[in-house]
Design a protein around this motif. Sequence first.
Motif, mmCIF file in Angstrom:
data_model
loop_
_atom_site.group_PDB
_atom_site.id
_atom_site.type_symbol
_atom_site.label_atom_id
_atom_site.label_comp_id
_atom_site.label_asym_id
_atom_site.label_seq_id
_atom_site.Cartn_x
_atom_site.Cartn_y
_atom_site.Cartn_z
ATOM 1 N N GLU A 273 0.841 -1.226 0.000
ATOM 2 C CA GLU A 273 0.012 0.074 -0.007
ATOM 3 C C GLU A 273 0.953 1.086 0.026
ATOM 4 O O GLU A 273 0.728 2.295 0.574
ATOM 5 N N HIS B 117 -8.263 -2.928 -0.896
ATOM 6 C CA HIS B 117 -7.662 -3.858 0.224
ATOM 7 C C HIS B 117 -6.363 -2.511 0.304
ATOM 8 O O HIS B 117 -6.891 -1.971 2.065
ATOM 9 N N ALA C 229 -8.137 0.552 1.063
ATOM 10 C CA ALA C 229 -8.192 0.664 1.987
ATOM 11 C C ALA C 229 -7.255 1.772 3.495
ATOM 12 O O ALA C 229 -7.204 2.288 3.641
ATOM 13 N N HIS C 230 -6.060 0.749 3.013
ATOM 14 C CA HIS C 230 -4.981 1.360 3.784
ATOM 15 C C HIS C 230 -4.376 2.421 3.466
ATOM 16 O O HIS C 230 -3.877 3.243 4.907
ATOM 17 N N SER D 120 -6.202 3.212 6.879
ATOM 18 C CA SER D 120 -6.042 2.319 8.380
ATOM 19 C C SER D 120 -3.965 1.904 7.763
ATOM 20 O O SER D 120 -4.408 0.476 7.133
ATOM 21 N N ASN E 253 -3.161 -1.534 11.451
ATOM 22 C CA ASN E 253 -3.204 -2.303 9.617
ATOM 23 C C ASN E 253 -3.852 -3.004 9.200
ATOM 24 O O ASN E 253 -4.895 -2.523 8.724
ATOM 25 N N THR F 172 -8.002 -2.720 8.054
ATOM 26 C CA THR F 172 -8.055 -2.280 6.626
ATOM 27 C C THR F 172 -9.111 -3.784 5.771
ATOM 28 O O THR F 172 -9.867 -3.614 5.106
ATOM 29 N N GLU G 182 -11.919 -3.348 3.550
ATOM 30 C CA GLU G 182 -12.036 -3.850 1.638
ATOM 31 C C GLU G 182 -13.230 -4.383 1.572
ATOM 32 O O GLU G 182 -13.943 -4.208 0.638
#
Length: 631
Positions: free
Chosen positions: A300, A324, A327-328, A331, A346, A350, A354
């Motif tokens: 990410e 995913h 989304a990082h 988070s 983390n 995430t 996701e």
Amino acid sequence: MRLAAATLALLLASACTTIPAAPPAAQGAAMVSPILTTPEARDTSTYAQPEVARVTHVALDLALDFQGKQVGGTAVLDILARPNAKTIVLDSDGLRIARITDEAGRELPFRVGAADDEKGAPLTIEIGQARRITIAYQANPQAGALQWLAPEQTAGGRHPFLLSQGQAILNRSWIPTQDSPGIRQTWEARITAPKPLDVVMSGISQGEPEDLGDRRAFRFKMDKPVPPYLIAIAAGDIDFRALGPRTGVWTEPAMLDRAAAELVDTEAMVTAAEALYGPYRWGRYDMIVLPPAFPYGGMENPVMTFLTPTFIAGDRSLTGLVAHELAHSWSGNLVTNSNWRDSWLNEGVTSYFEGRITEEIYGKERAEQEEALSFATVEDVLAEVGRDDPGTALHQPDGVESAGSEIVYDKGAAFLRTVEHIVGRQRFDAWLRSWFDRHAFQPATSQMLLEDMEQNLVRGDAALASRLKLREWIFEPGLPDNVVRPDPQAFAEVDAAVEAYKAGGTIPSGAWSGWTTAERQRFLKSVPDDRSAQQLAAVDTALGLSGTGNNEVLFLWLELAMQNRYEPAVPQVERFLSTVGRTKFVRPLFEALMGEGEWGQPIARRIYAGTRAGYHAVTQAAVDKVVNGEG
């Protein structure tokens, strides 16, 4: 994991509150007291002493040497330190330090301490009153974060390629800094590379490259404080294609059409994520699809997510990976675990996020099926290691090793789904969005999240607190009895097909073509592991497993085949292991072979002898343990 960084927050000790960092002009006189020094926040994977002196900004000026497989040049570090600080301690792993100087060009004494196999060595520099230092150095050709690929290891086959993977503590092998997720830093870089190669990094490109004759210089900047493991680089014969106003993809020309087609939903994903949990704060969201030697599914890195080509299935069925990594950006990148014992902050958060993006883009059914697969992995691990195993807690105390990614990712996601179910989606979403806002660009710990939930979600409601069991979820092993389990009907059709196959050998060839990837995975994971060669050949022929373009499905088939000593699949396993470096696939296939004794072990060792040099250090380390009988 990754807007203006004028106020970099420092984590205080017992109260877990924050104070703004001093502006650059005042850094020389600033007190650094105490930073990341609470027991739950201290990072044991770094030699740094951030309560004494810490890095706030890194400026790299490096040259890429593909022939020598080296990166070298200078790193200028800005330092925030106590007035009486005499030294700063950095992390180093194999770096060859030529000299270190202060702002006036005076040489500063330094020493490299004894090396540890995992952490590398401390680099202690006598800074005196210096608050900006320049380190001239070269990285070792075997730097763990860097992978140098020969032309034949790329899709184009004409030019070499470089990629980096810094998580968790590998960036100290090519960047001299304090390599800890809690010590966030802004950074900039000037990178020179031979023509015609392009360079990308996890920072915003600063215009067109500078022509230097047979080389070009590329400039990048990240003005938001990030954990050092998110500084990433890739260089090779790569082209770019826009996917939307702020999204695009880089990859080798031969792969660009397929990659762009697979990633067509990316802009919609960004929009969906923003609607859920607030603005995307990093400017652009670009991706690079790397050669298959990349060890992970994705990484990410801010503004430049790194992706494996193994997610390209031709039907966007594996784009949960993209959801995913996106989304990082909230988070992991925006709010980051202060140390790796809390990596669920983390990855678990995430993984929950996701699922929410997947639901928005692809519908509730697909999201629920993927959640059910995820939850099944948690139950498998608990059955294997025991529900009381301390490694099954989300927060890992010192000296306790996590029971696996199924806990960090999947139990973490199950925790948040349970909280959402109990408090209601609207209330939960408001809290999670506010968590990201309150702790933006800061490190966090499990204790901080627990206290934040108690203060801003529970709000003194004792009955609600009792129902949520927050502390039990975070700090205790196993699964609390309030866990919300997946819909048992999510795989009703598939589970019925599994029972029919077990009872009478009926292969669901008709239904298979209409099943989702999750449904196909569910079926293959449920096939009994005592199949004859004739039975395996029938399944392969009926379902077209050997010819699938979906690597998740292909991997499950090959693993099943090796566990049953199915000779006809050995050549395909060898081809797969020779072209794919993703640890998630590579290690289990070698485990399957090594588990088959005199039949499989010679095959595993023969294949590994030919493939090991093409794997990233992350994958090598994982498979070494398997093949050498340590894993």
